[in-house]
Design a protein around this motif. Structure first.
Motif, PDB file in Angstrom:
ATOM      1  N   UNK A   1      -0.642  -3.279  -9.458  1.00  0.00           N
ATOM      2  CA  UNK A   1      -0.574  -2.554 -10.579  1.00  0.00           C
ATOM      3  C   UNK A   1      -1.691  -2.752 -11.433  1.00  0.00           C
TER       4      UNK A   1
ATOM      5  N   UNK B   1      11.224  -4.355 -12.361  1.00  0.00           N
ATOM      6  CA  UNK B   1      11.669  -4.389 -11.172  1.00  0.00           C
ATOM      7  C   UNK B   1      10.679  -3.781 -10.026  1.00  0.00           C
ATOM      8  N   UNK B   2       9.555  -3.118 -10.518  1.00  0.00           N
ATOM      9  CA  UNK B   2       8.739  -2.766  -9.621  1.00  0.00           C
ATOM     10  C   UNK B   2       7.714  -3.548  -9.091  1.00  0.00           C
ATOM     11  N   UNK B   3       7.886  -4.812  -9.568  1.00  0.00           N
ATOM     12  CA  UNK B   3       7.108  -5.991  -9.261  1.00  0.00           C
ATOM     13  C   UNK B   3       7.819  -7.002  -8.208  1.00  0.00           C
TER      14      UNK B   3
ATOM     15  N   UNK C   1      -2.556   1.888  -5.790  1.00  0.00           N
ATOM     16  CA  UNK C   1      -2.435   2.539  -4.202  1.00  0.00           C
ATOM     17  C   UNK C   1      -1.862   3.993  -4.083  1.00  0.00           C
TER      18      UNK C   1
ATOM     19  N   UNK D   1       1.616  -5.524 -14.911  1.00  0.00           N
ATOM     20  CA  UNK D   1       2.762  -5.032 -15.368  1.00  0.00           C
ATOM     21  C   UNK D   1       3.505  -5.442 -16.783  1.00  0.00           C
TER      22      UNK D   1
ATOM     23  N   UNK E   1       0.917  -1.316   0.018  1.00  0.00           N
ATOM     24  CA  UNK E   1      -0.090   0.175   0.017  1.00  0.00           C
ATOM     25  C   UNK E   1       0.914   1.206   0.099  1.00  0.00           C
ATOM     26  N   UNK E   2       2.205   1.349  -0.391  1.00  0.00           N
ATOM     27  CA  UNK E   2       3.150   2.266  -0.431  1.00  0.00           C
ATOM     28  C   UNK E   2       3.853   2.506  -1.433  1.00  0.00           C
ATOM     29  N   UNK E   3       3.582   1.886  -2.644  1.00  0.00           N
ATOM     30  CA  UNK E   3       4.268   1.808  -3.932  1.00  0.00           C
ATOM     31  C   UNK E   3       5.385   1.253  -4.196  1.00  0.00           C
ATOM     32  N   UNK E   4       5.663   0.072  -3.224  1.00  0.00           N
ATOM     33  CA  UNK E   4       6.869  -0.551  -3.087  1.00  0.00           C
ATOM     34  C   UNK E   4       6.929  -1.826  -3.561  1.00  0.00           C
ATOM     35  N   UNK E   5       5.728  -2.621  -3.769  1.00  0.00           N
ATOM     36  CA  UNK E   5       5.693  -3.850  -4.347  1.00  0.00           C
ATOM     37  C   UNK E   5       5.199  -4.204  -5.638  1.00  0.00           C
ATOM     38  N   UNK E   6       4.238  -3.320  -5.947  1.00  0.00           N
ATOM     39  CA  UNK E   6       3.611  -3.704  -7.272  1.00  0.00           C
ATOM     40  C   UNK E   6       2.544  -4.537  -7.444  1.00  0.00           C
TER      41      UNK E   6
ATOM     42  N   UNK F   1       0.910   1.367 -17.194  1.00  0.00           N
ATOM     43  CA  UNK F   1       0.736   0.646 -15.765  1.00  0.00           C
ATOM     44  C   UNK F   1       1.171   1.713 -14.661  1.00  0.00           C
ATOM     45  N   UNK F   2       0.372   1.569 -13.624  1.00  0.00           N
ATOM     46  CA  UNK F   2       0.851   2.635 -12.365  1.00  0.00           C
ATOM     47  C   UNK F   2       0.340   1.704 -11.068  1.00  0.00           C
ATOM     48  N   UNK F   3       0.921   2.216 -10.038  1.00  0.00           N
ATOM     49  CA  UNK F   3       0.654   1.807  -8.789  1.00  0.00           C
ATOM     50  C   UNK F   3      -1.005   2.136  -8.453  1.00  0.00           C
TER      51      UNK F   3
END
Lengths: 164, 357
Positions: free
Chosen positions: A51, A133-135, A62, A111, A43-48, A58-60
Protein backbone atom coordinates in the motif's frame (compact mmCIF):
# COMPACT_ATOMS: atom_id res chain seq x y z
CA UNK A 1 10.33 0.93 -26.54
CA UNK A 2 11.30 3.12 -23.61
CA UNK A 3 8.88 5.72 -22.36
CA UNK A 4 9.54 8.31 -19.74
CA UNK A 5 7.05 9.27 -17.04
CA UNK A 6 7.16 12.01 -14.43
CA UNK A 7 6.33 11.24 -10.84
CA UNK A 8 6.62 13.17 -7.62
CA UNK A 9 7.86 10.69 -5.07
CA UNK A 10 7.86 11.77 -1.43
CA UNK A 11 7.90 15.38 -2.55
CA UNK A 12 10.73 14.99 -5.03
CA UNK A 13 10.00 15.31 -8.78
CA UNK A 14 11.45 12.35 -10.69
CA UNK A 15 11.61 11.48 -14.35
CA UNK A 16 11.62 7.73 -14.73
CA UNK A 17 12.35 5.70 -17.84
CA UNK A 18 10.01 2.72 -18.31
CA UNK A 19 11.66 0.14 -20.54
CA UNK A 20 8.93 -2.49 -20.08
CA UNK A 21 5.20 -1.67 -19.97
CA UNK A 22 4.66 -4.46 -17.42
CA UNK A 23 6.35 -2.53 -14.61
CA UNK A 24 4.02 -1.82 -11.70
CA UNK A 25 4.43 1.06 -9.29
CA UNK A 26 5.57 -1.49 -6.72
CA UNK A 27 8.36 -2.84 -8.91
CA UNK A 28 9.30 0.65 -9.99
CA UNK A 29 9.70 1.78 -6.40
CA UNK A 30 11.57 -1.28 -5.19
CA UNK A 31 13.64 -2.41 -8.16
CA UNK A 32 14.30 0.79 -10.07
CA UNK A 33 14.27 3.50 -7.42
CA UNK A 34 15.48 1.31 -4.53
CA UNK A 35 12.74 2.49 -2.20
CA UNK A 36 12.36 -0.92 -0.58
CA UNK A 37 10.18 0.21 2.32
CA UNK A 38 7.12 -0.70 0.27
CA UNK A 39 6.81 -4.49 0.52
CA UNK A 40 5.82 -7.12 -1.99
CA UNK A 41 3.62 -9.70 -0.27
CA UNK A 42 1.19 -11.47 -2.58
CA UNK A 43 1.72 -9.22 -5.63
CA UNK A 44 -1.99 -9.84 -6.44
CA UNK A 45 -3.87 -7.20 -4.45
CA UNK A 46 -4.83 -9.50 -1.63
CA UNK A 47 -2.51 -8.62 1.27
CA UNK A 48 -2.01 -4.84 1.27
CA UNK A 49 1.74 -4.97 2.04
CA UNK A 50 2.40 -2.79 -1.01
CA UNK A 51 0.00 0.00 0.00
CA UNK A 52 1.16 3.48 -0.98
CA UNK A 53 -0.59 6.82 -1.44
CA UNK A 54 -1.21 7.91 -5.03
CA UNK A 55 -2.43 11.51 -5.18
CA UNK A 56 -3.18 11.19 -1.48
CA UNK A 57 -5.26 8.01 -1.72
CA UNK A 58 -4.17 4.56 -0.56
CA UNK A 59 -3.93 1.95 -3.29
CA UNK A 60 -2.24 -1.41 -3.90
CA UNK A 61 0.91 -0.55 -5.84
CA UNK A 62 1.21 -4.14 -7.12
CA UNK A 63 -1.91 -3.69 -9.27
CA UNK A 64 -1.02 -0.27 -10.65
CA UNK A 65 0.85 -0.08 -13.95
CA UNK A 66 3.53 2.60 -13.74
CA UNK A 67 2.77 3.76 -17.29
CA UNK A 68 -0.78 4.72 -16.30
CA UNK A 69 0.46 7.01 -13.54
CA UNK A 70 2.35 9.70 -15.42
CA UNK A 71 2.16 12.87 -13.35
CA UNK A 72 1.09 11.17 -10.12
CA UNK A 73 2.16 12.22 -6.67
CA UNK A 74 3.33 9.23 -4.67
CA UNK A 75 3.96 8.88 -0.97
CA UNK A 76 5.67 5.82 0.45
CA UNK A 77 6.64 4.86 3.99
CA UNK A 78 10.01 6.58 3.40
CA UNK A 79 8.19 9.88 2.91
CA UNK A 80 6.18 10.02 6.16
CA UNK A 81 8.70 11.21 8.74
CA UNK A 82 9.33 14.95 8.74
CA UNK A 83 12.55 16.54 9.93
CA UNK A 84 13.68 13.32 11.55
CA UNK A 85 10.46 12.95 13.54
CA UNK A 86 8.23 9.96 12.97
CA UNK A 87 4.71 10.50 11.66
CA UNK A 88 2.02 10.20 14.39
CA UNK A 89 0.83 6.93 12.82
CA UNK A 90 4.35 5.50 13.00
CA UNK A 91 4.66 6.61 16.64
CA UNK A 92 1.30 5.05 17.47
CA UNK A 93 2.25 1.71 15.90
CA UNK A 94 5.33 1.61 18.15
CA UNK A 95 3.40 2.71 21.24
CA UNK A 96 0.71 0.04 20.71
CA UNK A 97 2.91 -2.82 19.48
CA UNK A 98 1.09 -2.79 16.16
CA UNK A 99 3.41 -5.35 14.63
CA UNK A 100 5.51 -8.41 15.31
CA UNK A 101 7.67 -9.41 12.32
CA UNK A 102 7.12 -6.02 10.67
CA UNK A 103 6.74 -7.17 7.08
CA UNK A 104 3.19 -5.89 6.64
CA UNK A 105 3.87 -2.76 8.71
CA UNK A 106 4.74 -0.22 5.99
CA UNK A 107 1.56 -1.20 4.18
CA UNK A 108 -0.46 -1.08 7.41
CA UNK A 109 0.90 2.37 8.22
CA UNK A 110 0.32 3.78 4.74
CA UNK A 111 -3.18 2.33 4.78
CA UNK A 112 -3.83 3.90 8.19
CA UNK A 113 -2.61 7.29 6.96
CA UNK A 114 -5.00 6.99 4.01
CA UNK A 115 -7.85 5.84 6.25
CA UNK A 116 -7.45 8.81 8.60
CA UNK A 117 -7.37 11.25 5.67
CA UNK A 118 -10.55 9.69 4.26
CA UNK A 119 -12.32 10.51 7.53
CA UNK A 120 -14.87 7.70 7.72
CA UNK A 121 -13.72 5.89 10.87
CA UNK A 122 -15.02 8.44 13.42
CA UNK A 123 -13.05 6.90 16.29
CA UNK A 124 -14.97 3.64 16.05
CA UNK A 125 -12.90 0.45 16.40
CA UNK A 126 -15.33 -1.60 14.30
CA UNK A 127 -15.05 0.90 11.44
CA UNK A 128 -11.26 0.92 11.74
CA UNK A 129 -11.16 -2.88 11.50
CA UNK A 130 -13.50 -2.83 8.50
CA UNK A 131 -11.57 -0.07 6.73
CA UNK A 132 -8.21 -1.77 7.43
CA UNK A 133 -9.40 -5.15 6.11
CA UNK A 134 -7.28 -4.78 2.99
CA UNK A 135 -4.13 -5.20 5.09
CA UNK A 136 -3.39 -8.69 6.31
CA UNK A 137 -1.05 -9.34 9.25
CA UNK A 138 0.01 -12.96 9.51
CA UNK A 139 1.47 -12.37 12.97
CA UNK A 140 -2.01 -11.34 14.08
CA UNK A 141 -1.12 -7.92 15.51
CA UNK A 142 -4.58 -6.63 14.68
CA UNK A 143 -5.46 -5.53 18.19
CA UNK A 144 -2.42 -3.28 18.46
CA UNK A 145 -2.96 -2.04 14.91
CA UNK A 146 -6.54 -1.02 15.67
CA UNK A 147 -5.49 0.76 18.87
CA UNK A 148 -2.69 2.54 17.01
CA UNK A 149 -4.99 3.74 14.24
CA UNK A 150 -7.55 5.01 16.75
CA UNK A 151 -4.93 6.87 18.74
CA UNK A 152 -3.31 8.40 15.65
CA UNK A 153 -6.70 9.43 14.31
CA UNK A 154 -7.50 11.23 17.56
CA UNK A 155 -4.07 12.84 17.74
CA UNK A 156 -4.21 14.09 14.15
CA UNK A 157 -7.72 15.47 14.69
CA UNK A 158 -6.49 17.40 17.74
CA UNK A 159 -3.51 18.70 15.80
CA UNK A 160 -5.78 19.84 12.98
CA UNK A 161 -8.08 21.58 15.47
CA UNK A 162 -5.15 23.35 17.12
CA UNK A 163 -3.81 24.46 13.75
CA UNK A 164 -7.18 25.88 12.71
CA UNK B 1 2.79 -11.70 -17.40
CA UNK B 2 2.84 -11.70 -21.20
CA UNK B 3 4.47 -8.86 -23.06
CA UNK B 4 2.05 -6.35 -24.52
CA UNK B 5 1.90 -3.05 -26.30
CA UNK B 6 0.36 -0.24 -24.27
CA UNK B 7 -1.63 2.33 -26.24
CA UNK B 8 -2.73 5.63 -24.79
CA UNK B 9 -5.54 7.10 -26.90
CA UNK B 10 -6.64 10.66 -26.19
CA UNK B 11 -10.36 10.33 -26.99
CA UNK B 12 -13.10 7.72 -26.65
CA UNK B 13 -13.31 7.44 -30.46
CA UNK B 14 -9.58 6.74 -30.68
CA UNK B 15 -9.84 4.21 -27.87
CA UNK B 16 -12.71 2.39 -29.59
CA UNK B 17 -10.77 2.25 -32.86
CA UNK B 18 -7.68 0.92 -31.07
CA UNK B 19 -9.58 -1.67 -29.03
CA UNK B 20 -11.42 -2.98 -32.09
CA UNK B 21 -8.17 -4.64 -33.17
CA UNK B 22 -8.03 -8.34 -32.21
CA UNK B 23 -6.13 -9.15 -29.02
CA UNK B 24 -6.92 -5.80 -27.38
CA UNK B 25 -8.17 -5.17 -23.88
CA UNK B 26 -9.17 -1.95 -22.16
CA UNK B 27 -7.11 -0.99 -19.14
CA UNK B 28 -8.67 1.23 -16.49
CA UNK B 29 -7.33 0.80 -12.93
CA UNK B 30 -6.26 -2.74 -13.76
CA UNK B 31 -7.21 -4.14 -10.36
CA UNK B 32 -8.79 -7.18 -11.99
CA UNK B 33 -7.03 -7.27 -15.37
CA UNK B 34 -3.46 -7.07 -14.02
CA UNK B 35 -4.25 -9.82 -11.53
CA UNK B 36 -5.55 -12.00 -14.37
CA UNK B 37 -2.50 -11.17 -16.49
CA UNK B 38 -0.11 -12.01 -13.66
CA UNK B 39 -1.75 -15.41 -13.44
CA UNK B 40 -1.62 -15.95 -17.21
CA UNK B 41 -5.43 -16.09 -17.32
CA UNK B 42 -5.66 -13.03 -19.57
CA UNK B 43 -2.98 -12.52 -22.21
CA UNK B 44 -3.90 -9.42 -24.22
CA UNK B 45 -1.41 -8.41 -26.90
CA UNK B 46 -2.51 -4.77 -26.67
CA UNK B 47 -3.69 -2.78 -23.70
CA UNK B 48 -5.72 0.30 -24.48
CA UNK B 49 -5.16 2.53 -21.46
CA UNK B 50 -8.28 4.65 -20.92
CA UNK B 51 -7.33 6.05 -17.50
CA UNK B 52 -6.61 9.53 -18.82
CA UNK B 53 -9.52 9.89 -21.23
CA UNK B 54 -11.46 13.11 -20.67
CA UNK B 55 -15.17 13.23 -19.87
CA UNK B 56 -15.58 9.88 -18.13
CA UNK B 57 -15.13 10.91 -14.52
CA UNK B 58 -18.28 12.82 -13.61
CA UNK B 59 -21.19 12.03 -11.28
CA UNK B 60 -24.12 14.05 -12.61
CA UNK B 61 -27.72 14.56 -11.57
CA UNK B 62 -29.85 14.89 -14.69
CA UNK B 63 -32.84 17.20 -15.01
CA UNK B 64 -35.36 14.38 -14.42
CA UNK B 65 -33.59 13.28 -11.23
CA UNK B 66 -31.73 10.38 -12.85
CA UNK B 67 -28.04 10.07 -12.09
CA UNK B 68 -25.29 9.44 -14.59
CA UNK B 69 -21.94 8.06 -13.52
CA UNK B 70 -18.90 8.17 -15.79
CA UNK B 71 -17.09 4.88 -16.32
CA UNK B 72 -13.87 6.13 -14.73
CA UNK B 73 -15.44 7.23 -11.43
CA UNK B 74 -13.72 5.34 -8.61
CA UNK B 75 -15.78 2.95 -6.53
CA UNK B 76 -14.96 4.87 -3.33
CA UNK B 77 -15.75 8.25 -4.88
CA UNK B 78 -19.21 7.05 -5.86
CA UNK B 79 -19.92 5.28 -2.56
CA UNK B 80 -19.13 8.43 -0.55
CA UNK B 81 -20.79 10.91 -2.92
CA UNK B 82 -23.46 12.55 -0.77
CA UNK B 83 -26.04 13.09 -3.53
CA UNK B 84 -25.59 9.57 -4.87
CA UNK B 85 -25.66 7.74 -1.54
CA UNK B 86 -28.75 9.69 -0.45
CA UNK B 87 -30.66 8.51 -3.52
CA UNK B 88 -29.17 5.05 -3.82
CA UNK B 89 -28.03 3.99 -0.34
CA UNK B 90 -28.08 0.26 -1.18
CA UNK B 91 -25.74 0.86 -4.10
CA UNK B 92 -23.36 2.71 -1.80
CA UNK B 93 -23.65 -0.08 0.76
CA UNK B 94 -22.93 -2.68 -1.92
CA UNK B 95 -19.88 -0.74 -3.10
CA UNK B 96 -18.52 -0.46 0.42
CA UNK B 97 -19.05 -4.16 1.08
CA UNK B 98 -16.83 -5.05 -1.87
CA UNK B 99 -13.06 -5.52 -1.97
CA UNK B 100 -10.85 -3.39 0.33
CA UNK B 101 -10.49 0.37 0.80
CA UNK B 102 -7.33 0.34 -1.34
CA UNK B 103 -9.04 -1.47 -4.20
CA UNK B 104 -12.13 0.73 -3.99
CA UNK B 105 -9.88 3.80 -4.26
CA UNK B 106 -8.41 2.49 -7.51
CA UNK B 107 -11.13 0.44 -9.17
CA UNK B 108 -13.50 2.18 -11.55
CA UNK B 109 -17.23 1.64 -11.88
CA UNK B 110 -16.81 0.65 -15.54
CA UNK B 111 -14.23 -1.93 -14.57
CA UNK B 112 -16.51 -3.23 -11.84
CA UNK B 113 -19.17 -4.01 -14.47
CA UNK B 114 -16.64 -5.96 -16.50
CA UNK B 115 -14.84 -7.89 -13.79
CA UNK B 116 -14.39 -11.59 -14.41
CA UNK B 117 -15.59 -14.50 -12.34
CA UNK B 118 -13.62 -15.65 -9.30
CA UNK B 119 -14.16 -19.34 -10.12
CA UNK B 120 -10.90 -20.99 -9.01
CA UNK B 121 -10.82 -23.16 -12.12
CA UNK B 122 -11.00 -20.07 -14.30
CA UNK B 123 -7.98 -18.73 -12.41
CA UNK B 124 -6.01 -21.99 -12.52
CA UNK B 125 -4.54 -22.27 -16.01
CA UNK B 126 -3.86 -25.98 -15.46
CA UNK B 127 -7.63 -26.63 -15.18
CA UNK B 128 -10.17 -27.09 -17.94
CA UNK B 129 -12.36 -24.00 -18.27
CA UNK B 130 -14.71 -23.22 -21.12
CA UNK B 131 -14.73 -19.56 -20.17
CA UNK B 132 -10.93 -19.18 -20.31
CA UNK B 133 -10.29 -21.72 -23.07
CA UNK B 134 -13.52 -22.40 -25.00
CA UNK B 135 -14.09 -26.08 -25.67
CA UNK B 136 -11.64 -27.29 -23.01
CA UNK B 137 -14.36 -28.42 -20.61
CA UNK B 138 -15.31 -27.38 -17.07
CA UNK B 139 -13.38 -28.77 -14.12
CA UNK B 140 -15.72 -26.97 -11.73
CA UNK B 141 -18.43 -29.45 -12.71
CA UNK B 142 -17.68 -32.37 -10.45
CA UNK B 143 -14.92 -30.38 -8.72
CA UNK B 144 -14.78 -28.20 -5.63
CA UNK B 145 -17.88 -26.21 -6.46
CA UNK B 146 -19.49 -25.14 -3.22
CA UNK B 147 -19.21 -21.52 -4.40
CA UNK B 148 -20.86 -21.98 -7.78
CA UNK B 149 -24.14 -21.10 -9.44
CA UNK B 150 -27.60 -22.39 -8.55
CA UNK B 151 -29.50 -20.43 -11.21
CA UNK B 152 -29.03 -20.01 -14.94
CA UNK B 153 -25.96 -22.23 -15.26
CA UNK B 154 -25.27 -24.68 -18.09
CA UNK B 155 -23.39 -27.91 -18.79
CA UNK B 156 -20.55 -25.71 -20.00
CA UNK B 157 -20.06 -23.36 -17.06
CA UNK B 158 -21.28 -22.99 -13.49
CA UNK B 159 -19.31 -19.86 -12.54
CA UNK B 160 -20.83 -16.86 -10.77
CA UNK B 161 -20.47 -13.12 -11.30
CA UNK B 162 -18.49 -11.61 -8.41
CA UNK B 163 -19.75 -8.01 -8.26
CA UNK B 164 -21.70 -6.48 -5.38
CA UNK B 165 -22.19 -3.10 -7.05
CA UNK B 166 -23.83 -4.67 -10.11
CA UNK B 167 -26.34 -6.55 -7.96
CA UNK B 168 -27.65 -3.29 -6.53
CA UNK B 169 -27.54 -1.68 -9.98
CA UNK B 170 -29.54 -4.60 -11.36
CA UNK B 171 -32.21 -4.27 -8.68
CA UNK B 172 -32.59 -0.57 -9.50
CA UNK B 173 -32.64 -1.05 -13.27
CA UNK B 174 -29.44 0.76 -14.23
CA UNK B 175 -28.74 1.55 -17.89
CA UNK B 176 -25.28 0.94 -19.35
CA UNK B 177 -24.07 3.50 -21.89
CA UNK B 178 -21.86 1.92 -24.52
CA UNK B 179 -19.79 3.52 -27.25
CA UNK B 180 -18.62 1.56 -30.27
CA UNK B 181 -17.63 2.08 -33.87
CA UNK B 182 -21.33 2.25 -34.75
CA UNK B 183 -22.00 5.04 -32.24
CA UNK B 184 -23.55 5.09 -28.81
CA UNK B 185 -26.22 2.74 -27.46
CA UNK B 186 -27.98 2.18 -24.15
CA UNK B 187 -28.44 -1.32 -22.72
CA UNK B 188 -30.36 -2.08 -19.52
CA UNK B 189 -28.01 -3.86 -17.13
CA UNK B 190 -30.43 -6.81 -17.03
CA UNK B 191 -29.68 -7.33 -20.76
CA UNK B 192 -26.00 -6.44 -20.52
CA UNK B 193 -24.82 -9.83 -19.20
CA UNK B 194 -25.31 -13.17 -20.90
CA UNK B 195 -25.96 -16.48 -19.26
CA UNK B 196 -23.27 -19.07 -20.12
CA UNK B 197 -25.23 -21.42 -22.40
CA UNK B 198 -22.68 -23.05 -24.69
CA UNK B 199 -20.57 -19.87 -24.99
CA UNK B 200 -19.51 -19.00 -21.43
CA UNK B 201 -16.59 -16.97 -22.80
CA UNK B 202 -19.13 -14.40 -24.04
CA UNK B 203 -20.09 -12.67 -20.82
CA UNK B 204 -21.70 -9.47 -22.03
CA UNK B 205 -23.37 -8.06 -25.13
CA UNK B 206 -20.33 -5.89 -25.88
CA UNK B 207 -18.94 -6.26 -29.40
CA UNK B 208 -15.18 -6.06 -29.97
CA UNK B 209 -14.00 -2.51 -29.30
CA UNK B 210 -17.19 -1.40 -27.57
CA UNK B 211 -16.55 0.53 -24.41
CA UNK B 212 -18.69 1.19 -21.35
CA UNK B 213 -18.58 4.98 -21.00
CA UNK B 214 -21.16 5.54 -18.26
CA UNK B 215 -24.16 4.14 -16.47
CA UNK B 216 -27.39 5.77 -15.49
CA UNK B 217 -29.79 5.17 -12.69
CA UNK B 218 -33.08 6.23 -14.25
CA UNK B 219 -35.50 8.67 -12.62
CA UNK B 220 -37.96 5.94 -11.57
CA UNK B 221 -35.22 4.24 -9.55
CA UNK B 222 -35.01 7.22 -7.20
CA UNK B 223 -38.39 6.35 -5.67
CA UNK B 224 -36.86 3.60 -3.52
CA UNK B 225 -34.39 5.66 -1.45
CA UNK B 226 -36.22 5.32 1.85
CA UNK B 227 -36.40 1.52 1.80
CA UNK B 228 -33.42 -0.22 0.31
CA UNK B 229 -30.62 -2.45 1.56
CA UNK B 230 -27.85 -4.66 0.35
CA UNK B 231 -27.07 -7.78 2.37
CA UNK B 232 -24.13 -10.08 1.76
CA UNK B 233 -23.00 -13.34 3.32
CA UNK B 234 -19.25 -13.89 3.12
CA UNK B 235 -16.83 -16.48 4.44
CA UNK B 236 -15.21 -13.73 6.51
CA UNK B 237 -16.70 -10.48 7.72
CA UNK B 238 -14.84 -8.18 5.35
CA UNK B 239 -12.77 -8.24 2.16
CA UNK B 240 -14.40 -11.31 0.64
CA UNK B 241 -16.65 -12.02 -2.33
CA UNK B 242 -20.28 -12.85 -1.71
CA UNK B 243 -21.33 -16.42 -1.08
CA UNK B 244 -24.83 -15.10 -1.65
CA UNK B 245 -25.99 -11.49 -1.61
CA UNK B 246 -29.23 -9.62 -2.17
CA UNK B 247 -30.25 -6.07 -3.00
CA UNK B 248 -33.82 -5.28 -1.98
CA UNK B 249 -35.71 -2.05 -2.58
CA UNK B 250 -39.32 -1.23 -1.80
CA UNK B 251 -41.67 1.61 -2.56
CA UNK B 252 -44.16 1.55 0.28
CA UNK B 253 -47.57 3.21 0.45
CA UNK B 254 -49.47 2.92 3.74
CA UNK B 255 -47.65 -0.26 4.73
CA UNK B 256 -48.32 -1.90 1.40
CA UNK B 257 -45.73 -2.56 -1.26
CA UNK B 258 -46.43 -0.38 -4.28
CA UNK B 259 -43.36 -1.70 -6.06
CA UNK B 260 -40.51 -4.06 -5.17
CA UNK B 261 -37.06 -4.52 -6.64
CA UNK B 262 -34.89 -7.52 -5.93
CA UNK B 263 -31.61 -8.86 -7.29
CA UNK B 264 -29.15 -11.49 -6.13
CA UNK B 265 -25.41 -12.00 -6.29
CA UNK B 266 -23.31 -15.13 -5.99
CA UNK B 267 -26.01 -17.35 -7.47
CA UNK B 268 -25.57 -17.04 -11.26
CA UNK B 269 -23.24 -15.92 -14.05
CA UNK B 270 -24.89 -12.53 -13.89
CA UNK B 271 -26.50 -10.40 -11.20
CA UNK B 272 -29.88 -12.12 -10.93
CA UNK B 273 -32.99 -9.96 -11.10
CA UNK B 274 -35.95 -11.67 -9.44
CA UNK B 275 -38.80 -10.21 -11.46
CA UNK B 276 -41.39 -12.84 -10.59
CA UNK B 277 -40.81 -12.24 -6.90
CA UNK B 278 -41.06 -8.50 -7.46
CA UNK B 279 -44.41 -8.94 -9.20
CA UNK B 280 -45.69 -11.20 -6.43
CA UNK B 281 -44.86 -8.55 -3.81
CA UNK B 282 -46.72 -5.72 -5.53
CA UNK B 283 -49.80 -4.73 -3.55
CA UNK B 284 -48.96 -6.97 -0.58
CA UNK B 285 -48.45 -5.92 3.03
CA UNK B 286 -44.76 -5.63 3.81
CA UNK B 287 -44.39 -8.54 6.20
CA UNK B 288 -42.38 -11.70 6.73
CA UNK B 289 -44.97 -13.99 5.13
CA UNK B 290 -44.97 -12.02 1.90
CA UNK B 291 -41.19 -11.85 1.87
CA UNK B 292 -40.81 -15.60 2.47
CA UNK B 293 -43.15 -16.23 -0.42
CA UNK B 294 -41.04 -13.95 -2.62
CA UNK B 295 -37.90 -15.76 -1.49
CA UNK B 296 -39.39 -19.16 -2.36
CA UNK B 297 -40.40 -17.87 -5.77
CA UNK B 298 -36.92 -16.45 -6.39
CA UNK B 299 -35.36 -19.86 -5.88
CA UNK B 300 -38.19 -21.97 -7.34
CA UNK B 301 -36.10 -22.88 -10.39
CA UNK B 302 -32.81 -23.16 -8.48
CA UNK B 303 -30.87 -26.38 -8.41
CA UNK B 304 -27.45 -27.28 -7.12
CA UNK B 305 -24.60 -27.36 -9.63
CA UNK B 306 -22.57 -29.47 -7.20
CA UNK B 307 -21.82 -29.07 -3.50
CA UNK B 308 -23.86 -25.91 -3.23
CA UNK B 309 -27.43 -26.85 -2.41
CA UNK B 310 -26.91 -24.88 0.82
CA UNK B 311 -26.96 -21.71 -1.31
CA UNK B 312 -30.62 -22.27 -2.10
CA UNK B 313 -31.59 -22.35 1.57
CA UNK B 314 -29.19 -19.54 2.38
CA UNK B 315 -30.45 -17.48 -0.55
CA UNK B 316 -34.08 -17.83 0.53
CA UNK B 317 -33.25 -16.68 4.05
CA UNK B 318 -31.08 -13.86 2.76
CA UNK B 319 -33.80 -12.57 0.44
CA UNK B 320 -36.32 -12.63 3.27
CA UNK B 321 -33.97 -10.75 5.54
CA UNK B 322 -32.92 -8.22 2.90
CA UNK B 323 -36.59 -7.45 2.24
CA UNK B 324 -37.28 -7.14 5.98
CA UNK B 325 -34.31 -4.78 6.30
CA UNK B 326 -35.55 -2.72 3.37
CA UNK B 327 -39.04 -2.56 4.89
CA UNK B 328 -37.53 -1.44 8.23
CA UNK B 329 -36.10 1.54 6.35
CA UNK B 330 -32.80 2.74 5.05
CA UNK B 331 -30.64 3.56 8.10
CA UNK B 332 -29.59 7.18 8.67
CA UNK B 333 -25.96 6.12 8.51
CA UNK B 334 -24.40 3.11 6.93
CA UNK B 335 -23.49 0.49 9.51
CA UNK B 336 -19.83 0.05 10.48
CA UNK B 337 -19.91 -3.28 8.63
CA UNK B 338 -21.66 -2.50 5.33
CA UNK B 339 -24.06 -5.21 4.12
CA UNK B 340 -22.96 -7.57 6.87
CA UNK B 341 -25.45 -9.84 8.64
CA UNK B 342 -23.42 -8.97 11.75
CA UNK B 343 -24.23 -5.28 11.46
CA UNK B 344 -26.75 -3.75 13.85
CA UNK B 345 -30.19 -5.04 12.93
CA UNK B 346 -33.44 -3.18 13.53
CA UNK B 347 -36.04 -4.78 15.79
CA UNK B 348 -38.40 -7.19 14.08
CA UNK B 349 -36.00 -8.28 11.35
CA UNK B 350 -34.58 -11.31 13.10
CA UNK B 351 -37.01 -14.07 14.11
CA UNK B 352 -37.84 -14.32 17.82
CA UNK B 353 -34.88 -15.59 19.85
CA UNK B 354 -32.40 -15.45 16.99
CA UNK B 355 -29.18 -13.45 17.24
CA UNK B 356 -27.31 -12.62 14.05
CA UNK B 357 -27.65 -15.46 11.53
Amino acid sequence: MTLSISLTINGEPRSVAIDDPRVTLLDLLRERLHLTGTKKGCDRGQCGACTILVDGERVNSCLALALSHDGAEITTIEGLAEEGRLHPVQEAFIAHDGFQCGYCTPGQIMSAVGLIAEGHAHGDAERVRELMSGNLCRCGAYRGITEAVLEAEAKLATRERDAA
Amino acid sequence: MNRFVCLRPTSVAEAVAAASEPGSAYLAAGTNLLDLMKGGVARPARLVDVTHLPGLGAIETLSDGAMRIGALVKNSTLAYDAAFSARFPAVAEALLSGASAQLRNAATVGGNLLQRTRCPYFYDTASACNKRAPGSGCDAIGGANEGHAVLGFSDHCIATHPSDFCVALTALGAIVEIEGEGGRRDVPITDFYRLPGDTPEKETVLSPGEMVVAMRLPADSTAFSANQRYLKVRERTSYAFAVVSAAAALRLEDGRIAEARLALGGVAAKPWRAEEAEARLAGRHANRAAFEEAADLTFAAAKPSGDNSYKITLGRRLVTRALLLAAAGTPDHLPALPASPFAETPAGVLPEGVAHV
